[in-house]
Write an enzyme that holds these catalytic residues in place. Structure first.
Site, PDB file in Angstrom:
ATOM      1  N   ALA A 249      69.165  17.342  32.096  1.00  0.00           N
ATOM      2  CA  ALA A 249      68.496  18.567  31.661  1.00  0.00           C
ATOM      3  C   ALA A 249      67.978  19.379  32.850  1.00  0.00           C
ATOM      4  CB  ALA A 249      67.362  18.215  30.704  1.00  0.00           C
ATOM      5  N   HIS A 250      67.363  20.527  32.529  1.00  0.00           N
ATOM      6  CA  HIS A 250      66.918  21.458  33.567  1.00  0.00           C
ATOM      7  C   HIS A 250      65.793  20.880  34.417  1.00  0.00           C
ATOM      8  CE1 HIS A 250      64.075  23.427  30.350  1.00  0.00           C
ATOM      9  NE2 HIS A 250      63.807  22.162  30.539  1.00  0.00           N
ATOM     10  N   ASN A 251      65.843  21.252  35.699  1.00  0.00           N
ATOM     11  CA  ASN A 251      64.828  20.879  36.688  1.00  0.00           C
ATOM     12  C   ASN A 251      64.735  19.376  36.956  1.00  0.00           C
ATOM     13  OD1 ASN A 251      63.575  23.559  35.284  1.00  0.00           O
ATOM     14  ND2 ASN A 251      63.100  23.483  37.474  1.00  0.00           N
TER      15      ASN A 251
END
Length: 355
Positions: A249-251
């Site tokens: 997922a993001h980050n």
């Protein structure tokens, strides 16, 4: 001029050459020659096999392979017709030979006339771009990189040398790839992270304006997704290996040389340390930290941070011995429930008698 060229390499190696390459010791004919690989149970003349799992030892005495790699400590119980090459670790030795074999496979160069390459893109030397592949504006492709048909390299992507994108890989705009990055078919790098803010009427999308950064020597399996960050970058560090169907997922940041098996999912903003190993279907909650050298068994669910240097399994994860003891008790719960009910009845009867 758009021309596709093919280079075919076929070579034969003797036992002596192989032993020198892997640092092994020959037992048998040093001039025995091979030109292909085969499993020990499917051996054939002209093939090289290996034996590292004791379960397959009996095949050593019947295999038709010309050469077999074995561990130094193997003790023979019967005569062997194959030439043996003893080495400290037969599995690692065959891996080196397979890498050599892979490097000699047919290689394409050139840009197919059915590919689209933006005039503003920079393409390195000896690259291959297959039919219907797309390379966007301002993108940079390093030397000896291969981009197979229907792959998409978005605008402003920067990619190092000796990368390999298999068919239908999609690299969204602005992402960064290091050198020797391999991405298998159908994977998506840089799609939007799952960011939505609830409101009274539904959800407002939070724009994902960051990128994905993939460092050197990373390999990513088929149909894996790595989301771009909300801001900054989702980071996959050097040497990471991701199996098929992994979701990052993001980050998220994944540390050096970490490996993840199929269907692992890592939620947003989680930091995974170096040299971790995750079995299939491991799930990590968001905004947690996983320390270096954390080993998680298949289907482990991790709701909180882990300190590292430990082997765990289960949900929440625990030491394997405790986990398997707990599972043994869990299987007995119906029986234990009946026993507790019976004991409760007896206690109630005793209380009634003593009144």
């Amino acid at each position: 001029m758009h021309v596709i060229t093919y280079t075919y390499l076929f070579m034969e190696f003797t036992a002596r050459q192989i032993a020198e390459f892997i640092g092994g010791r020959i037992e048998g004919d040093e001039n025995a020659a091979v030109n292909t690989f085969a499993k020990i149970e499917e051996g054939k003349p002209g093939a090289i096999s290996f034996l590292s799992n004791p379960k397959y030892t009996h095949f050593l005495y019947t295999t038709e392979s010309t050469i077999v790699l074995v561990n130094d400590d193997l003790k023979l119980e019967e005569p062997v017709s194959a030439t043996l090459i003893r080495t400290a670790n037969a599995y690692e030795a065959v891996a080196k030979l397979l890498q050599l074999y892979e490097s000699m496979k047919p290689r394409k160069t050139g840009i197919d006339p059915l590919a689209f390459v933006s005039p503003s893109a920079k393409i390195g030397q000896n690259c291959y771009i297959g039919a219907f592949a797309y390379v966007g504006e301002g993108s940079e492709i390093g030397d000896n990189t291969q981009i197979y048909p229907h792959a998409v390299v978005g605008d402003g992507v920067k990619m190092g040398s000796q990368c390999l994108l298999y068919p239908n890989v999609t690299i969204y705009q602005g992402c960064r790839l290091g050198n020797r990055v391999t991405i298998h078919a159908g994977s998506v790098i840089g799609a939007d992270g799952f960011g939505f803010a609830p409101n009274t009427e539904g959800y407002d999308k939070i724009p994902q304006i960051g990128i994905v950064t993939i460092e050197d020597d990373v390999e990513i399996g088929a149909n894996t997704c790595i989301d771009r960050s909300t801001m900054g970058s989702t980071i996959i560090r050097r040497g990471v290996k991701l199996d098929n169907l992994v979701q990052i997922a993001h980050n998220v940041e994944v540390g050096e040389n970490t490996v993840m098996s199929a269907q692992v999912g890592v939620a947003g903003s989680t930091k995974v340390g170096a040299w971790c190993m995750f079995g299939g279907q491991v799930g990590l909650a968001g905004h947690i930290t996983i320390g270096d050298k954390t080993f998680l068994g298949a289907q482990s669910g991790v709701p909180g941070s882990l300190k590292g240097n430990e082997s765990l399994i289960g949900t929440p994860p625990m030491e394997p011995r405790s986990y398997f003891k707990s599972q043994a008790i869990f299987r007995r719960l119906p029986e234990l429930y009946k026993q507790i009910n019976e004991l409760q009845k007896q206690v109630d009867e005793l209380k009634t008698r003593n009144k």
